[in-house]
Design a protein around this motif. Structure first.
Motif, mmCIF file in Angstrom:
data_model
loop_
_atom_site.group_PDB
_atom_site.id
_atom_site.type_symbol
_atom_site.label_atom_id
_atom_site.label_comp_id
_atom_site.label_asym_id
_atom_site.label_seq_id
_atom_site.Cartn_x
_atom_site.Cartn_y
_atom_site.Cartn_z
ATOM 1 N N ASN A 1 0.807 -1.217 0.000
ATOM 2 C CA ASN A 1 0.000 0.000 0.000
ATOM 3 C C ASN A 1 0.843 1.272 0.000
ATOM 4 O O ASN A 1 0.305 2.363 -0.138
ATOM 5 C CB ASN A 1 -0.950 0.007 1.201
ATOM 6 N N ASN B 1 -9.165 -13.311 1.423
ATOM 7 C CA ASN B 1 -10.147 -12.303 1.835
ATOM 8 C C ASN B 1 -9.488 -11.151 2.571
ATOM 9 O O ASN B 1 -9.826 -9.983 2.347
ATOM 10 C CB ASN B 1 -11.237 -12.939 2.703
ATOM 11 N N THR B 2 -8.553 -11.463 3.468
ATOM 12 C CA THR B 2 -7.863 -10.412 4.218
ATOM 13 C C THR B 2 -7.085 -9.502 3.275
ATOM 14 O O THR B 2 -7.193 -8.266 3.360
ATOM 15 C CB THR B 2 -6.900 -11.030 5.258
ATOM 16 N N SER C 1 -7.495 -9.110 0.003
ATOM 17 C CA SER C 1 -8.409 -8.416 -0.915
ATOM 18 C C SER C 1 -9.001 -7.170 -0.279
ATOM 19 O O SER C 1 -9.157 -6.145 -0.933
ATOM 20 C CB SER C 1 -9.541 -9.351 -1.342
ATOM 21 N N ARG C 2 -9.338 -7.258 0.993
ATOM 22 C CA ARG C 2 -9.902 -6.097 1.703
ATOM 23 C C ARG C 2 -8.837 -5.068 2.046
ATOM 24 O O ARG C 2 -9.078 -3.869 1.996
ATOM 25 C CB ARG C 2 -10.605 -6.550 2.971
ATOM 26 N N ALA C 3 -7.629 -5.518 2.392
ATOM 27 C CA ALA C 3 -6.606 -4.615 2.910
ATOM 28 C C ALA C 3 -5.823 -3.878 1.826
ATOM 29 O O ALA C 3 -5.393 -2.745 2.042
ATOM 30 C CB ALA C 3 -5.639 -5.385 3.803
ATOM 31 N N ARG D 1 -5.040 -1.589 -1.157
ATOM 32 C CA ARG D 1 -5.705 -0.455 -1.789
ATOM 33 C C ARG D 1 -5.373 -0.448 -3.276
ATOM 34 O O ARG D 1 -4.523 0.310 -3.741
ATOM 35 C CB ARG D 1 -5.276 0.837 -1.104
ATOM 36 N N THR E 1 -13.923 1.519 -5.718
ATOM 37 C CA THR E 1 -14.447 0.210 -6.046
ATOM 38 C C THR E 1 -13.305 -0.781 -6.204
ATOM 39 O O THR E 1 -12.262 -0.434 -6.733
ATOM 40 C CB THR E 1 -15.249 0.277 -7.361
ATOM 41 N N LYS E 2 -13.519 -1.991 -5.761
ATOM 42 C CA LYS E 2 -12.507 -3.034 -5.871
ATOM 43 C C LYS E 2 -13.152 -4.282 -6.458
ATOM 44 O O LYS E 2 -14.217 -4.693 -6.042
ATOM 45 C CB LYS E 2 -11.947 -3.361 -4.488
ATOM 46 N N VAL F 1 -12.683 -8.330 -7.040
ATOM 47 C CA VAL F 1 -11.958 -9.518 -6.588
ATOM 48 C C VAL F 1 -12.374 -10.664 -7.491
ATOM 49 O O VAL F 1 -13.553 -10.997 -7.578
ATOM 50 C CB VAL F 1 -12.277 -9.847 -5.107
#
Length: 89
Positions: free
Chosen positions: A9, A28-29, A31-33, A35, A76-77, A79
């Protein structure tokens, strides 16, 4: 994992990244973290006309493709993960 997230990041160009792991929790971790505008999970460079594309920070403004092209004011992201034996095939 925290060091990887912090280093990833720290860049000025955050367009897309690929995460290769056997752990769904790690995917998941991360993908969320992270940026970034697109996160590919266990694949890379997969595109579809309906998946939004664009980055964060210095990697462009807004999104291309799909309805998200109209939502230039959101972060927006996407995955993307491959599905083995999808029901629709």
């Amino acid at each position: 994992m925290e060091v990887v997230i912090r280093r990833a990041n720290a860049t000025h160009y955050e367009l897309a990244t690929g995460v290769f792991t056997r752990s769904l929790d790690a995917a998941n971790t991360l993908s969320r973290a992270l940026r970034v505008g697109t996160v590919w999970v266990n694949c890379y460079d997969v595109f579809d006309a309906t998946i939004p594309f664009g980055g964060y920070k210095m990697s462009g403004v807004g999104r291309e493709k799909g309805i998200y092209a109209l939502r230039n004011y959101l972060k927006t992201k996407a995955v993307v993960t491959p599905i083995k034996d999808p029901a629709w095939l």
